[in-house]
Design a protein around this motif. Sequence first.
Motif, PDB file in Angstrom:
ATOM      1  N   PHE A  71      -3.641   5.843   8.623  1.00 37.57           N
ATOM      2  CA  PHE A  71      -4.257   6.883   7.789  1.00 37.57           C
ATOM      3  C   PHE A  71      -5.717   6.973   8.181  1.00 37.57           C
ATOM      4  CE2 PHE A  71      -6.174   8.711   4.031  1.00 37.57           C
ATOM      5  CZ  PHE A  71      -5.200   9.535   3.490  1.00 37.57           C
ATOM      6  N   ASN A  72      -6.211   8.201   8.370  1.00 36.51           N
ATOM      7  CA  ASN A  72      -7.622   8.422   8.673  1.00 36.51           C
ATOM      8  C   ASN A  72      -7.971   9.802   8.149  1.00 36.51           C
ATOM      9  OD1 ASN A  72     -10.178   8.853   9.667  1.00 36.51           O
ATOM     10  ND2 ASN A  72      -9.698   8.262  11.762  1.00 36.51           N
ATOM     11  N   SER A  73      -8.574   9.851   6.972  1.00 33.09           N
ATOM     12  CA  SER A  73      -8.850  11.133   6.343  1.00 33.09           C
ATOM     13  C   SER A  73      -9.970  10.984   5.325  1.00 33.09           C
ATOM     14  CB  SER A  73      -7.585  11.640   5.645  1.00 33.09           C
ATOM     15  OG  SER A  73      -7.805  12.895   5.063  1.00 33.09           O
ATOM     16  N   LEU A  74     -10.583  12.117   4.983  1.00 38.83           N
ATOM     17  CA  LEU A  74     -11.500  12.120   3.851  1.00 38.83           C
ATOM     18  C   LEU A  74     -10.685  12.022   2.579  1.00 38.83           C
ATOM     19  CD1 LEU A  74     -14.071  14.920   4.772  1.00 38.83           C
ATOM     20  CD2 LEU A  74     -14.377  12.453   4.911  1.00 38.83           C
ATOM     21  N   VAL A  75     -11.201  11.279   1.609  1.00 34.95           N
ATOM     22  CA  VAL A  75     -10.519  11.095   0.332  1.00 34.95           C
ATOM     23  C   VAL A  75     -11.535  11.156  -0.804  1.00 34.95           C
ATOM     24  CG1 VAL A  75      -8.649   9.678   1.286  1.00 34.95           C
ATOM     25  CG2 VAL A  75     -10.732   8.572   0.451  1.00 34.95           C
ATOM     26  N   VAL A 111       0.892  -1.149   0.000  1.00 37.15           N
ATOM     27  CA  VAL A 111       0.000   0.000   0.000  1.00 37.15           C
ATOM     28  C   VAL A 111       0.938   1.207   0.000  1.00 37.15           C
ATOM     29  CG1 VAL A 111      -1.726   1.308   1.292  1.00 37.15           C
ATOM     30  CG2 VAL A 111      -1.841  -1.195   1.232  1.00 37.15           C
ATOM     31  N   LYS A 112       0.817   2.028  -1.040  1.00 39.08           N
ATOM     32  CA  LYS A 112       1.761   3.133  -1.247  1.00 39.08           C
ATOM     33  C   LYS A 112       1.158   4.452  -0.756  1.00 39.08           C
ATOM     34  CE  LYS A 112       4.252   5.474  -4.943  1.00 39.08           C
ATOM     35  NZ  LYS A 112       4.451   5.528  -6.401  1.00 39.08           N
ATOM     36  N   GLU A 151      -2.432   4.469  -2.592  1.00 40.22           N
ATOM     37  CA  GLU A 151      -2.811   3.602  -3.705  1.00 40.22           C
ATOM     38  C   GLU A 151      -2.380   2.172  -3.449  1.00 40.22           C
ATOM     39  OE1 GLU A 151      -0.496   4.123  -7.502  1.00 40.22           O
ATOM     40  OE2 GLU A 151       0.262   5.864  -6.404  1.00 40.22           O
ATOM     41  N   TRP A 152      -3.143   1.242  -4.037  1.00 45.02           N
ATOM     42  CA  TRP A 152      -2.826  -0.178  -3.949  1.00 45.02           C
ATOM     43  C   TRP A 152      -3.574  -0.923  -5.044  1.00 45.02           C
ATOM     44  CZ3 TRP A 152      -6.281   2.079  -0.552  1.00 45.02           C
ATOM     45  CH2 TRP A 152      -7.548   1.514  -0.475  1.00 45.02           C
ATOM     46  N   THR A 176      -6.955  -1.559  -9.415  1.00 48.86           N
ATOM     47  CA  THR A 176      -5.932  -0.651  -8.917  1.00 48.86           C
ATOM     48  C   THR A 176      -6.668   0.622  -8.519  1.00 48.86           C
ATOM     49  OG1 THR A 176      -4.216  -1.573 -10.331  1.00 48.86           O
ATOM     50  CG2 THR A 176      -3.842   0.650  -9.476  1.00 48.86           C
ATOM     51  N   LEU A 177      -6.404   1.094  -7.312  1.00 50.70           N
ATOM     52  CA  LEU A 177      -7.129   2.231  -6.766  1.00 50.70           C
ATOM     53  C   LEU A 177      -6.143   3.271  -6.253  1.00 50.70           C
ATOM     54  CD1 LEU A 177      -9.845   3.473  -5.799  1.00 50.70           C
ATOM     55  CD2 LEU A 177      -9.568   2.152  -3.688  1.00 50.70           C
TER      56      LEU A 177
END
Length: 141
Positions: free
Chosen positions: A105-109, A24-25, A55-56, A127-128
Amino acid sequence: MRIIFADKDDSMLSMIVPVVQPPVKFSQQNQHETFKTIKWGDIVLTGDKGLRSVEWSSFFPVNKPFYTFVEYGSLSNGEEYKTFLEEHAEVPFRLIITENFKTKFNSLVVVDSFEYEYDKVGDINYTLKLMEFPENGTGTI
């Protein structure tokens, strides 16, 4: 590693991603500017931190409730994840990533890119890439 998609307002809608295959990048672009000068050559004017991205690549099982390696609590139909990501292409949602009971990580995306294809058994390989959405509302015009 556990990844969770949740509604923007942390309501009852949350989805545990069924399979997370490393890596997971995580990345963050900074807003620095470089200028050429006659006397000192290149100089850098440091700027603010830019938005983070995550992304992953992995797959969503489709109607395979008997896969033993999927995350506990995840949905058995990968089509629901695909639909969620397509519906949230322009709508922020919360991404929570934890590992060993620690929040990474904990954020709006928002969805920056989402590519997928069906494999021979009907699962969805994807791929996301998700981009941080500023919670103070400065991310929209």
